[in-house]
Write a protein that holds these residues in place. Structure first.
Motif, PDB file in Angstrom:
ATOM      1  N   ASP A 257      -5.567   4.820   6.163  1.00 61.96           N
ATOM      2  CA  ASP A 257      -5.345   5.157   7.576  1.00 61.96           C
ATOM      3  C   ASP A 257      -4.726   6.541   7.751  1.00 61.96           C
ATOM      4  O   ASP A 257      -5.013   7.221   8.725  1.00 61.96           O
ATOM      5  CB  ASP A 257      -4.446   4.115   8.253  1.00 61.96           C
ATOM      6  CG  ASP A 257      -5.175   2.791   8.437  1.00 61.96           C
ATOM      7  OD1 ASP A 257      -6.366   2.720   8.068  1.00 61.96           O
ATOM      8  OD2 ASP A 257      -4.546   1.834   8.911  1.00 61.96           O
ATOM      9  N   ARG A 258      -3.849   6.950   6.846  1.00 62.50           N
ATOM     10  CA  ARG A 258      -3.182   8.262   6.925  1.00 62.50           C
ATOM     11  C   ARG A 258      -2.661   8.533   8.330  1.00 62.50           C
ATOM     12  O   ARG A 258      -3.217   9.318   9.099  1.00 62.50           O
ATOM     13  CB  ARG A 258      -4.136   9.380   6.505  1.00 62.50           C
ATOM     14  CG  ARG A 258      -4.562   9.272   5.055  1.00 62.50           C
ATOM     15  CD  ARG A 258      -3.437   9.652   4.138  1.00 62.50           C
ATOM     16  NE  ARG A 258      -3.728   9.303   2.746  1.00 62.50           N
ATOM     17  CZ  ARG A 258      -3.025   9.723   1.700  1.00 62.50           C
ATOM     18  NH1 ARG A 258      -1.996  10.510   1.882  1.00 62.50           N
ATOM     19  NH2 ARG A 258      -3.324   9.353   0.491  1.00 62.50           N
TER      20      ARG A 258
ATOM     21  N   GLY B   1      -0.551  15.450   6.272  1.00 65.35           N
ATOM     22  CA  GLY B   1       0.348  15.997   5.256  1.00 65.35           C
ATOM     23  C   GLY B   1       1.249  14.962   4.607  1.00 65.35           C
ATOM     24  O   GLY B   1       2.066  15.300   3.751  1.00 65.35           O
ATOM     25  N   GLN B   2       1.098  13.735   5.024  1.00 63.17           N
ATOM     26  CA  GLN B   2       1.934  12.659   4.459  1.00 63.17           C
ATOM     27  C   GLN B   2       1.574  12.423   2.992  1.00 63.17           C
ATOM     28  O   GLN B   2       0.396  12.417   2.639  1.00 63.17           O
ATOM     29  CB  GLN B   2       1.670  11.391   5.259  1.00 63.17           C
ATOM     30  CG  GLN B   2       2.474  10.192   4.870  1.00 63.17           C
ATOM     31  CD  GLN B   2       2.119   9.032   5.792  1.00 63.17           C
ATOM     32  OE1 GLN B   2       1.030   8.482   5.711  1.00 63.17           O
ATOM     33  NE2 GLN B   2       3.032   8.694   6.679  1.00 63.17           N
ATOM     34  N   VAL B   3       2.592  12.227   2.165  1.00 62.73           N
ATOM     35  CA  VAL B   3       2.366  11.958   0.738  1.00 62.73           C
ATOM     36  C   VAL B   3       2.675  10.480   0.471  1.00 62.73           C
ATOM     37  O   VAL B   3       3.749   9.989   0.861  1.00 62.73           O
ATOM     38  CB  VAL B   3       3.252  12.869  -0.139  1.00 62.73           C
ATOM     39  CG1 VAL B   3       3.063  12.545  -1.619  1.00 62.73           C
ATOM     40  CG2 VAL B   3       2.915  14.335   0.132  1.00 62.73           C
TER      41      VAL B   3
ATOM     42  N   LEU C  18      -0.448  -0.701   0.559  1.00 61.02           N
ATOM     43  CA  LEU C  18      -0.666   0.653   0.028  1.00 61.02           C
ATOM     44  C   LEU C  18      -2.071   1.151   0.347  1.00 61.02           C
ATOM     45  O   LEU C  18      -2.260   2.303   0.770  1.00 61.02           O
ATOM     46  CB  LEU C  18      -0.427   0.648  -1.485  1.00 61.02           C
ATOM     47  CG  LEU C  18      -0.575   1.984  -2.211  1.00 61.02           C
ATOM     48  CD1 LEU C  18       0.410   3.027  -1.683  1.00 61.02           C
ATOM     49  CD2 LEU C  18      -0.391   1.794  -3.718  1.00 61.02           C
ATOM     50  N   GLN C  19      -3.049   0.282   0.163  1.00 54.71           N
ATOM     51  CA  GLN C  19      -4.428   0.679   0.452  1.00 54.71           C
ATOM     52  C   GLN C  19      -4.615   0.956   1.947  1.00 54.71           C
ATOM     53  O   GLN C  19      -5.250   1.939   2.331  1.00 54.71           O
ATOM     54  CB  GLN C  19      -5.371  -0.428  -0.007  1.00 54.71           C
ATOM     55  CG  GLN C  19      -6.811   0.003  -0.050  1.00 54.71           C
ATOM     56  CD  GLN C  19      -7.648  -1.009  -0.824  1.00 54.71           C
ATOM     57  OE1 GLN C  19      -7.741  -2.173  -0.446  1.00 54.71           O
ATOM     58  NE2 GLN C  19      -8.226  -0.579  -1.918  1.00 54.71           N
ATOM     59  N   THR C  20      -4.015   0.123   2.778  1.00 52.43           N
ATOM     60  CA  THR C  20      -4.142   0.302   4.228  1.00 52.43           C
ATOM     61  C   THR C  20      -3.545   1.641   4.665  1.00 52.43           C
ATOM     62  O   THR C  20      -4.206   2.429   5.360  1.00 52.43           O
ATOM     63  CB  THR C  20      -3.429  -0.853   4.972  1.00 52.43           C
ATOM     64  OG1 THR C  20      -4.009  -2.085   4.563  1.00 52.43           O
ATOM     65  CG2 THR C  20      -3.558  -0.696   6.484  1.00 52.43           C
ATOM     66  N   ILE C  21      -2.320   1.928   4.258  1.00 48.81           N
ATOM     67  CA  ILE C  21      -1.684   3.173   4.725  1.00 48.81           C
ATOM     68  C   ILE C  21      -2.360   4.396   4.112  1.00 48.81           C
ATOM     69  O   ILE C  21      -2.432   5.451   4.745  1.00 48.81           O
ATOM     70  CB  ILE C  21      -0.160   3.197   4.469  1.00 48.81           C
ATOM     71  CG1 ILE C  21       0.159   3.026   2.985  1.00 48.81           C
ATOM     72  CG2 ILE C  21       0.546   2.156   5.330  1.00 48.81           C
ATOM     73  CD1 ILE C  21       1.648   3.156   2.645  1.00 48.81           C
TER      74      ILE C  21
END
Ligand code: CTP
Ligand code: CA
Length: 229
Positions: free
Chosen positions: A140-141, A145-147, A134-137
């Motif tokens: 990194d984004r 616009g990704q939620v 979770l922290q990685t994604i």
């Protein structure tokens, strides 16, 4: 809007969901695991598909049947889950980490089944930390616009309320929404009901009184929709 209404409001969106509990093998037949049922993640997948989304469900060791119209990707360990989620993140408009990854794994996996010894000596297990998906994604984004949604099961302690711990976790992880379950007294695990508070980055806390995991899934998708640009 209530869950169960057949409005295809997620049409055109691709959502990536993790579910279940990872297993970290000690030897070919033994592992460290947890008792996550996978029910909330499967409910999220089922409801998103019913609302028209393209759904990929990365499922760790769940016994539940594949939801109709959902691509299910089976995984075993936290590192498998990390590979599948990070590898698919760039295609996803939303990622929901409902899985319970193991925080630690055995430093070594025995190639053969571990045997008892004649002298009664006991093997020591040393652990190493797993990557934080979770922290990685969130940092990194992979797609604008990704939620990104995380879950946290907390009991609170003498110094901190469940909400304090949730707010600190949201900050640390860097996700957009955190669904916080109060699990003091053995609530939630394996149940068909869920009670939660959903936190966002503006400090808003939305309490969701005890309801079905399908209904909570519907509320989560409603909130995700409001965060899409
Ligand atoms: N999570 C993750 N990768 C990990 C561990 C957790 O992506 N290695 C995700 C979970 O899927 C969940 C969120 O992070 O959405 C919070 O999990 P939790 O276990 O509460 O967080 P931790 O950072 O591991 O904190 P704790 O020390 O309280 O276990
Ligand atoms: Ca953890």
């Amino acid at each position: 809007r209530a869950a169960g209404q057949s409005v295809a409001d997620l049409t055109g969106k691709h959502v990536l969901i993790s579910a279940g509990g990872t297993r970290e093998h000690l030897d070919p037949v033994r592992y460290l695991g947890n008792s996550s049922s996978g029910k909330q993640g499967y409910a999220l997948a089922r409801i998103a598909a019913a609302r028209g989304a393209k759904v990929t469900l990365v499922a760790a060791n769940s016994e539940l049947p594949d939801p109709a119209g959902v691509q299910v990707v089976p995984v075993t360990s936290t590192r498998d889950l990390y590979d599948e989620i990070t590898g698919r993140a760039a295609d996803a408009d939303a990622i929901v980490m409902a899985a319970a990854p193991a925080d630690f794994r055995p430093a070594d996996v025995a190639e053969h089944k571990i045997k008892k010894t004649a002298d009664g000596s006991v093997p020591a297990v040393s652990l190493v930390q797993n990557p934080d998906i979770l922290q990685t994604i969130s940092h990194d984004r992979a797609r604008p616009g990704q939620v990104i949604v995380g879950f946290a099961a907390e009991t609170g302690d003498a110094q901190h309320s469940v909400l304090d711990l949730g707010r600190a976790k949201l900050e640390r992880k860097g996700c957009d929404l955190l669904v916080v379950n109060d699990v003091s007294g053995g609530k939630v695990f394996g149940s068909d009901l869920n009670e939660a508070v959903i936190l966002d980055r503006t400090g808003t806390a939305l309490p969701v009184p005890s309801t079905s995991k399908d209904a909570l899934a519907g509320i989560i998708w409603n909130l995700v929709s409001t965060h899409w640009p």
